[in-house]
Design a protein around this motif. Structure first.
Motif, PDB file in Angstrom:
ATOM      1  N   VAL A 310      39.623  46.575  49.788  1.00 50.34           N
ATOM      2  CA  VAL A 310      40.797  46.131  50.537  1.00 50.34           C
ATOM      3  C   VAL A 310      41.139  44.679  50.235  1.00 50.34           C
ATOM      4  O   VAL A 310      42.223  44.211  50.515  1.00 50.34           O
ATOM      5  CB  VAL A 310      40.600  46.323  52.057  1.00 50.34           C
ATOM      6  CG1 VAL A 310      40.530  47.794  52.398  1.00 50.34           C
ATOM      7  CG2 VAL A 310      39.355  45.600  52.546  1.00 50.34           C
ATOM      8  N   SER A 311      40.185  43.967  49.681  1.00 50.94           N
ATOM      9  CA  SER A 311      40.422  42.586  49.284  1.00 50.94           C
ATOM     10  C   SER A 311      39.386  42.309  48.203  1.00 50.94           C
ATOM     11  O   SER A 311      38.295  42.848  48.257  1.00 50.94           O
ATOM     12  CB  SER A 311      40.215  41.684  50.503  1.00 50.94           C
ATOM     13  OG  SER A 311      39.736  40.432  50.104  1.00 50.94           O
ATOM     14  N   MET A 312      39.726  41.528  47.214  1.00 48.28           N
ATOM     15  CA  MET A 312      38.781  41.348  46.118  1.00 48.28           C
ATOM     16  C   MET A 312      37.618  40.438  46.513  1.00 48.28           C
ATOM     17  O   MET A 312      36.490  40.643  46.135  1.00 48.28           O
ATOM     18  CB  MET A 312      39.482  40.800  44.890  1.00 48.28           C
ATOM     19  CG  MET A 312      40.239  41.886  44.155  1.00 48.28           C
ATOM     20  SD  MET A 312      39.100  42.953  43.278  1.00 48.28           S
ATOM     21  CE  MET A 312      40.170  44.135  42.534  1.00 48.28           C
ATOM     22  N   SER A 418      42.989  36.652  43.142  1.00 44.90           N
ATOM     23  CA  SER A 418      44.213  36.937  43.909  1.00 44.90           C
ATOM     24  C   SER A 418      45.295  37.470  42.987  1.00 44.90           C
ATOM     25  O   SER A 418      45.985  38.448  43.309  1.00 44.90           O
ATOM     26  CB  SER A 418      44.736  35.687  44.600  1.00 44.90           C
ATOM     27  OG  SER A 418      43.699  35.122  45.324  1.00 44.90           O
ATOM     28  N   ALA A 419      45.404  36.843  41.809  1.00 47.51           N
ATOM     29  CA  ALA A 419      46.412  37.305  40.855  1.00 47.51           C
ATOM     30  C   ALA A 419      46.060  38.707  40.366  1.00 47.51           C
ATOM     31  O   ALA A 419      46.946  39.568  40.202  1.00 47.51           O
ATOM     32  CB  ALA A 419      46.496  36.327  39.681  1.00 47.51           C
ATOM     33  N   THR A 420      44.764  38.963  40.152  1.00 53.07           N
ATOM     34  CA  THR A 420      44.344  40.291  39.673  1.00 53.07           C
ATOM     35  C   THR A 420      44.682  41.357  40.717  1.00 53.07           C
ATOM     36  O   THR A 420      45.204  42.423  40.383  1.00 53.07           O
ATOM     37  CB  THR A 420      42.819  40.305  39.404  1.00 53.07           C
ATOM     38  OG1 THR A 420      42.507  39.188  38.596  1.00 53.07           O
ATOM     39  CG2 THR A 420      42.387  41.578  38.707  1.00 53.07           C
ATOM     40  N   VAL A 421      44.386  41.056  42.002  1.00 56.46           N
ATOM     41  CA  VAL A 421      44.678  42.034  43.066  1.00 56.46           C
ATOM     42  C   VAL A 421      46.180  42.297  43.113  1.00 56.46           C
ATOM     43  O   VAL A 421      46.616  43.448  43.202  1.00 56.46           O
ATOM     44  CB  VAL A 421      44.192  41.518  44.441  1.00 56.46           C
ATOM     45  CG1 VAL A 421      44.615  42.464  45.552  1.00 56.46           C
ATOM     46  CG2 VAL A 421      42.695  41.383  44.451  1.00 56.46           C
ATOM     47  N   ALA A 422      46.961  41.226  43.024  1.00 61.96           N
ATOM     48  CA  ALA A 422      48.422  41.398  43.075  1.00 61.96           C
ATOM     49  C   ALA A 422      48.869  42.289  41.911  1.00 61.96           C
ATOM     50  O   ALA A 422      49.701  43.191  42.077  1.00 61.96           O
ATOM     51  CB  ALA A 422      49.103  40.036  43.017  1.00 61.96           C
TER      52      ALA A 422
END
Ligand SMILES: Cc1cc2nc3c(=O)[nH]c(=O)nc-3n(C[C@H](O)[C@H](O)[C@H](O)COP(=O)(O)OP(=O)(O)OC[C@H]3O[C@@H](n4cnc5c(N)ncnc54)[C@H](O)[C@@H]3O)c2cc1C
Length: 434
Positions: A310-312, A418-422
């Motif tokens: 749900v979050s990295m 954060s960029a990877t999750v996005a």
């Protein structure tokens, strides 16, 4: 969805697995001052290495900064599965021969983990009923089917496709578009497996030293000086088995593993009929989203265990629980009103090649970077690392031939996540519209 609306009375923010296997309280013993092999990390990797070395007559000390097995090995969902890289991808990067060797090594790890639980007679609810891979989109179903054909041809993979029209025999949900049953994969009770390995390692003579952080490892001729929070130890060999929890004691390795948050939850008890209606195949499952979700019955068949990315970054389980619950309601809307009894978090270690690594750096052995598949790979590569320390001829693994890459400006704090999750969210969104 507010946290207090979804929690069962007395809900706990620690792994469900710790109910049956709490973190062990071991006798307080002085840390040894001289040892054949010092192992950093008391998860599956460290313990299987310790067991193998102790049975071969080596004196072994396993240090852990926390309680024994406090890391991912007592938090995992317990799936025993194959490394997650498509054949074509591996072939494009390393050629067909090596792609086959890497996937066969992944299969060997699965067989090893299952056999280890049986051979050591560990009561960990090993279930060899297989795993279900649920296709999140029609395109993912087609890709799974192509991959099954390739893997059957290249490595004799044992899997069958389940079309959408028949998926209710595997899962009581309409969220997915069919899937794949992998017959040789398995699942177990992760903390009982760890507890069994801990018992066997101690019975074999390995000394487990919990609550003792290794703070520095230095060379002293051919041997090592291992500084810990409880004094110094001289060791002939060192194995670093810290996976996603690798810290400043191995800065060079820390630059090569990417710690990513992983999350688990358990429902309050459900009736056996209700649980069987959710997972009629009785298998553990995972879906094909980039930010994937997993689900399985608890070993006693009393509740659903589910998880996801749900979050990295590792976040507070009080924040991850509502997010996981939202997914649960999408997957099984019929569970509306059912509450969560446990919610927990931990870290998995990815690598820049999405492949595990085994090797030697500055004389110290290491095995890590299991990319979410350490229930099989941890024990297997712990065994292989011990074999290398023992200079056994059969200790080679194709995973040690891969370059263990890092990236400029990466020192262990994954600022790019954060960029990877996005990006992954965008890919999942795009796939859902295709
Ligand atoms: C929620 C969750 C679900 C997962 N689900 C699955 C799954 O279903 N299937 C699967 O295959 N994998 C899964 N994984 C991943 C799997 O659990 C790990 O890959 C595996 O347990 C790694 O084992 P390990 O022994 O290498 O490391 P760990 O078990 O993480 O142990 C590393 C230990 O090193 C210790 N340590 C770190 N630095 C130091 C130091 N300087 N000194 C002393 N000790 C130190 C830590 O305290 C820690 O206990 C999951 C992980 C999580 C968190």
């Amino acid at each position: 969805m507010k946290l207090d609306q979804i929690l069962a009375p007395g809900a706990k923010f620690e792994p469900y697995w710790w109910e049956a296997a709490p973190r062990p309280v071991l006798p307080e013993i002085p840390a040894p001052s001289t040892i054949d092999v010092a192992i950093v990390g008391s998860g599956y990797t460290g313990l299987v290495a310790a067991l193998t070395l102790a049975r071969a007559g080596r004196s072994v000390a396993v240090f852990d900064a926390e309680a024994a097995g406090w890391g991912a090995s007592s938090r995992a969902q317990g799936h025993i599965g194959l490394i997650k890289r498509p054949f074509a991808d591996l072939e494009a990067q390393w050629g067909r021969k090596r792609a086959i060797a890497l996937l066969q090594e992944g299969q060997a790890a699965i067989a090893f983990a299952k056999d280890l639980a049986r051979r050591e007679n560990i009561a960990c609810h090993l279930n060899t009923n297989g795993r279900y891979i649920a296709a999140a989109t029609p395109g993912h179903y087609e890709a799974l089917a192509r991959e099954v054909d390739t893997l059957k041809r290249e490595i004799g993979f044992n899997a069958d496709m389940v079309p959408r029209a028949e998926q209710h025999r595997e899962i009581g949900s309409d969220l997915y578009h069919g899937g794949e049953v992998r017959h040789d994969e398995a699942f177990l009770h992760t903390a009982l497996f760890h507890q069994g390995l801990l018992d066997r390692a101690r019975q074999a003579g390995a000394v487990i030293v919990p609550h003792t952080r290794v703070t520095a490892i230095g060379r002293e001729g051919a041997a090592f000086r291992v500084a810990t929070s409880r004094g110094e130890c001289r060791a002939g060999d060192v194995l670093i088995a810290t996976n996603a929890y690798t810290d400043g004691v191995a800065p060079d390795l820390r630059r090569r593993v990417i710690p990513i948050g992983a999350y688990g939850s358990a429902t309050e008890p459900l009736s056996p009929e209700r649980l069987a209606s959710l997972l009629p195949g009785g298998r553990a499952g995972i879906d094909t989203w980039k930010l994937s979700h997993s689900f399985r019955p608890s070993p006693d068949g009393s509740r659903l265990i589910f998880g996801g990315r749900v979050s990295m970054r590792e976040t507070d389980p009080k924040r991850s629980a509502p997010k996981l619950y939202r997914f649960l309601m999408k997957l099984f809307p019929q569970l509306e009103g059912v509450k969560i009894s446990h919610s927990w978090t931990g870290k998995v270690a990815y690598t820049f090649q999405t492949a595990p690594h085994l090797g030697v750096r500055d004389g110290a052995h290491y095995a890590m970077g299991f990319c979410g598949y350490g229930v099989a790979l941890g024990p297997y590569l712990g065994f292989k690392a011990a074999g290398k320390i023992l200079r056994r001829n059969d200790a080679h693994s194709p995973f040690e031939d891969l370059p263990f890459e890092t990236r400029p400006f990466y020192y262990g704090n994954p600022w790019f996540l954060s960029a990877t999750v996005a990006w992954y969210r965008f890919l999942d969104w795009r796939a859902s519209r295709a």
